[in-house]
Design a protein around this motif. Structure first.
Motif, PDB file in Angstrom:
ATOM      1  N   GLN A 280       0.840  -1.214   0.000  1.00  0.00           N
ATOM      2  CA  GLN A 280       0.000   0.000   0.000  1.00  0.00           C
ATOM      3  C   GLN A 280       0.869   1.257   0.000  1.00  0.00           C
ATOM      4  N   ALA A 281       1.934   1.225   0.782  1.00  0.00           N
ATOM      5  CA  ALA A 281       2.772   2.420   0.894  1.00  0.00           C
ATOM      6  C   ALA A 281       3.547   2.701  -0.385  1.00  0.00           C
ATOM      7  N   MET A 282       3.898   1.632  -1.101  1.00  0.00           N
ATOM      8  CA  MET A 282       4.805   1.799  -2.234  1.00  0.00           C
ATOM      9  C   MET A 282       4.094   1.780  -3.590  1.00  0.00           C
ATOM     10  N   SER A 283       2.771   1.568  -3.593  1.00  0.00           N
ATOM     11  CA  SER A 283       2.066   1.466  -4.874  1.00  0.00           C
ATOM     12  C   SER A 283       1.988   2.793  -5.615  1.00  0.00           C
ATOM     13  N   GLY A 284       2.255   3.881  -4.926  1.00  0.00           N
ATOM     14  CA  GLY A 284       2.260   5.181  -5.602  1.00  0.00           C
ATOM     15  C   GLY A 284       3.592   5.489  -6.260  1.00  0.00           C
ATOM     16  N   ASN A 285       4.545   4.579  -6.129  1.00  0.00           N
ATOM     17  CA  ASN A 285       5.856   4.747  -6.781  1.00  0.00           C
ATOM     18  C   ASN A 285       5.975   3.723  -7.902  1.00  0.00           C
ATOM     19  N   LEU A 286       5.914   4.204  -9.117  1.00  0.00           N
ATOM     20  CA  LEU A 286       5.928   3.286 -10.258  1.00  0.00           C
ATOM     21  C   LEU A 286       7.356   2.940 -10.673  1.00  0.00           C
ATOM     22  N   CYS A 287       7.526   1.696 -11.150  1.00  0.00           N
ATOM     23  CA  CYS A 287       8.833   1.241 -11.628  1.00  0.00           C
ATOM     24  C   CYS A 287       8.615   0.499 -12.935  1.00  0.00           C
ATOM     25  N   ARG A 288       9.080   1.092 -14.021  1.00  0.00           N
ATOM     26  CA  ARG A 288       8.837   0.462 -15.328  1.00  0.00           C
ATOM     27  C   ARG A 288       9.659  -0.804 -15.509  1.00  0.00           C
ATOM     28  N   CYS A 289      10.724  -0.949 -14.724  1.00  0.00           N
ATOM     29  CA  CYS A 289      11.517  -2.180 -14.815  1.00  0.00           C
ATOM     30  C   CYS A 289      10.862  -3.321 -14.033  1.00  0.00           C
ATOM     31  N   GLY A 290       9.881  -2.998 -13.211  1.00  0.00           N
ATOM     32  CA  GLY A 290       9.181  -4.049 -12.456  1.00  0.00           C
ATOM     33  C   GLY A 290       9.991  -4.629 -11.321  1.00  0.00           C
ATOM     34  N   THR A 291      10.675  -3.786 -10.587  1.00  0.00           N
ATOM     35  CA  THR A 291      11.508  -4.293  -9.486  1.00  0.00           C
ATOM     36  C   THR A 291      10.730  -4.480  -8.181  1.00  0.00           C
ATOM     37  N   TYR A 292       9.428  -4.477  -8.284  1.00  0.00           N
ATOM     38  CA  TYR A 292       8.601  -4.476  -7.068  1.00  0.00           C
ATOM     39  C   TYR A 292       8.918  -5.587  -6.055  1.00  0.00           C
ATOM     40  N   PRO A 293       9.111  -6.848  -6.490  1.00  0.00           N
ATOM     41  CA  PRO A 293       9.409  -7.880  -5.471  1.00  0.00           C
ATOM     42  C   PRO A 293      10.696  -7.577  -4.705  1.00  0.00           C
ATOM     43  N   ARG A 294      11.682  -7.030  -5.394  1.00  0.00           N
ATOM     44  CA  ARG A 294      12.939  -6.705  -4.704  1.00  0.00           C
ATOM     45  C   ARG A 294      12.766  -5.490  -3.793  1.00  0.00           C
ATOM     46  N   ILE A 295      11.949  -4.562  -4.225  1.00  0.00           N
ATOM     47  CA  ILE A 295      11.668  -3.392  -3.376  1.00  0.00           C
ATOM     48  C   ILE A 295      11.057  -3.867  -2.057  1.00  0.00           C
ATOM     49  N   ARG A 296      10.077  -4.765  -2.169  1.00  0.00           N
ATOM     50  CA  ARG A 296       9.413  -5.255  -0.951  1.00  0.00           C
ATOM     51  C   ARG A 296      10.414  -5.993  -0.050  1.00  0.00           C
ATOM     52  N   ALA A 297      11.243  -6.828  -0.668  1.00  0.00           N
ATOM     53  CA  ALA A 297      12.232  -7.589   0.116  1.00  0.00           C
ATOM     54  C   ALA A 297      13.226  -6.639   0.793  1.00  0.00           C
ATOM     55  N   ALA A 298      13.664  -5.618   0.064  1.00  0.00           N
ATOM     56  CA  ALA A 298      14.642  -4.681   0.625  1.00  0.00           C
ATOM     57  C   ALA A 298      14.034  -3.894   1.785  1.00  0.00           C
ATOM     58  N   ILE A 299      12.770  -3.545   1.668  1.00  0.00           N
ATOM     59  CA  ILE A 299      12.115  -2.796   2.752  1.00  0.00           C
ATOM     60  C   ILE A 299      12.022  -3.664   4.010  1.00  0.00           C
ATOM     61  N   LYS A 300      11.751  -4.958   3.818  1.00  0.00           N
ATOM     62  CA  LYS A 300      11.694  -5.842   4.993  1.00  0.00           C
ATOM     63  C   LYS A 300      13.071  -5.954   5.647  1.00  0.00           C
ATOM     64  N   THR A 301      14.095  -6.041   4.832  1.00  0.00           N
ATOM     65  CA  THR A 301      15.458  -6.109   5.380  1.00  0.00           C
ATOM     66  C   THR A 301      15.789  -4.821   6.119  1.00  0.00           C
ATOM     67  N   ALA A 302      15.445  -3.687   5.488  1.00  0.00           N
ATOM     68  CA  ALA A 302      15.734  -2.390   6.119  1.00  0.00           C
ATOM     69  C   ALA A 302      14.966  -2.240   7.429  1.00  0.00           C
ATOM     70  N   ALA A 303      13.726  -2.729   7.456  1.00  0.00           N
ATOM     71  CA  ALA A 303      12.921  -2.635   8.677  1.00  0.00           C
ATOM     72  C   ALA A 303      13.596  -3.407   9.798  1.00  0.00           C
ATOM     73  N   THR A 304      14.090  -4.598   9.470  1.00  0.00           N
ATOM     74  CA  THR A 304      14.777  -5.420  10.480  1.00  0.00           C
ATOM     75  C   THR A 304      16.018  -4.703  10.982  1.00  0.00           C
ATOM     76  N   LYS A 305      16.781  -4.128  10.052  1.00  0.00           N
ATOM     77  CA  LYS A 305      18.001  -3.409  10.442  1.00  0.00           C
ATOM     78  C   LYS A 305      17.670  -2.219  11.339  1.00  0.00           C
ATOM     79  N   LEU A 306      16.642  -1.477  10.965  1.00  0.00           N
ATOM     80  CA  LEU A 306      16.287  -0.292  11.745  1.00  0.00           C
ATOM     81  C   LEU A 306      15.755  -0.674  13.121  1.00  0.00           C
ATOM     82  N   GLN A 307      15.058  -1.805  13.196  1.00  0.00           N
ATOM     83  CA  GLN A 307      14.553  -2.265  14.491  1.00  0.00           C
ATOM     84  C   GLN A 307      15.701  -2.623  15.420  1.00  0.00           C
ATOM     85  N   GLY A 308      16.765  -3.177  14.823  1.00  0.00           N
ATOM     86  CA  GLY A 308      17.921  -3.579  15.629  1.00  0.00           C
ATOM     87  C   GLY A 308      18.846  -2.433  15.952  1.00  0.00           C
ATOM     88  N   ALA A 309      18.667  -1.308  15.267  1.00  0.00           N
ATOM     89  CA  ALA A 309      19.602  -0.189  15.447  1.00  0.00           C
ATOM     90  C   ALA A 309      19.388   0.501  16.780  1.00  0.00           C
TER      91      ALA A 309
END
Lengths: 152, 186
Positions: free
Chosen positions: A123-152
């Motif tokens: 929902q948060a990222m659907s307003g950001n379009l990517c013509r290359c279709g990197t959406y699955p990686r975007i979602r995975a990277a956000i989950k990784t970043a969330a984990t990192k930020l939680q541990g910070a």
């Protein structure tokens, strides 16, 4: 008018209704922020004002009421933001055009919601379009970043 | 027609006249409350704003998978104000995100009107517990001063506007209130 961008104060001589996007790119030469559509339909121009994501094509220079951060101010090559680190880890970018907007949106989103589920990420990222279709990686990277930020 | 109205004025008791005026006023209020410019945000628990009557398919929801969530401002995912800037704008660019001098958000869920009948919305609006706590005088005042309500009548850039004006809506609310907020079926 005065604008604070990435920690530096700038004096710019522009009309009040000039979109912040064009002040950044054309007046200040900060070209990391991208023009995509000009009508808040694509997210490529996303920057932060006082840490909150905003589509800079929609925000008139005269209405800027805080410190502006573009991706150059989010992190530096020697001190990356957790979202930037995760982006590299997951090799998210393809052509890269939309990615500064994606990263700025993701960083702001994780500030609001530190433990997002997949649905909230979509929902948060659907307003950001990517013509290359990197959406699955975007979602995975956000989950990784969330984990990192939680541990910070 | 005017002669008939005059004749009725002369022969009907004042209370009945007020009731009729109130019912007519309600019909005009509902024409506003049921207009897509209003119901696109007056949505229910889904928190999904609509894009009805904007030239997209019938029963369209807001593009870009936008969900305003329980917060009604998108705090759980993407705040409305990321695109809908909180500053008065000319709103003169078609398809751009409209902006007003107030934080863009959905109305409280008890004010969900999308898809509801005249009677249902009537029952909602006359009870403070279902209309965000307003008495009728406050509701008329809200209509006169709210940037959101004003936007509904002047959305700009060729967008369909709610019928009438803010002042006409406020006056109709006052007429409806004076008549005892009648709803069909009372």
């Amino acid at each position: 008018m005065k604008l604070n961008v990435n920690g530096k104060s700038h004096e710019v001589d522009v009309e009040d209704d000039m979109p912040l996007l064009w002040v950044l790119r054309d007046e200040l030469g900060i070209t990391d922020v991208k023009y995509g559509c000009g009508i808040a339909q694509c997210g490529a121009c996303t920057v932060h004002v006082d840490g909150v994501a905003v589509r800079s094509c929609q925000l008139a220079a005269g209405d800027v009421d805080g410190n502006v951060t573009t991706i150059e101010g989010l992190g530096s090559p020697s001190a990356l933001h957790a979202v930037q680190e995760a982006w590299i880890e997951h090799q998210v970018a393809q052509c890269g055009y939309c990615q500064s907007g994606q990263i700025m949106q993701a960083a702001s989103f994780l500030d609001l919601n530190g433990e997002p589920n997949d649905e909230q990420i979509d929902q948060a990222m659907s307003g950001n379009l990517c013509r290359c279709g990197t959406y699955p990686r975007i979602r995975a990277a956000i989950k990784t970043a969330a984990t990192k930020l939680q541990g910070a | 027609m005017r002669r008939l109205a005059l004749a009725l004025t002369l022969i009907l008791p004042a209370g009945v006249q007020a009731q009729d005026a109130g019912s007519s006023a309600w019909d005009r209020i509902y024409a506003v409350a049921s207009h897509p410019r209003c119901t696109n945000c007056h949505v229910g628990e889904s928190g999904r704003p609509a894009w009805d009557d904007l030239g997209y398919a019938k029963d369209s929801v807001h593009g870009m998978n936008i969900v305003a969530g329980e917060s009604r401002i998108g705090a759980e995912s993407i705040p409305c104000r990321v695109c809908h800037i909180s500053a008065e704008g000319a709103n003169n660019v078609p398809h751009a995100a409209p902006q007003i001098d107030e934080a863009w958000r959905l109305p409280p869920v008890e004010l969900a009107w999308r898809g509801k009948s005249s009677v249902e919305v009537c029952q909602q609006l006359r009870h403070p517990e279902a209309n965000d706590g307003f008495d009728m005088a406050e509701l008329a005042e809200h209509v006169r001063t709210s940037a959101f309500v004003n936007y509904g009548f002047k959305p700009g850039a060729g967008r369909n506007a709610a019928p009438g004006t803010t002042e006409e809506l406020a006056e109709d609310l006052e007429i409806w209130a004076a008549a005892g907020t009648p709803c069909v079926g009372d």
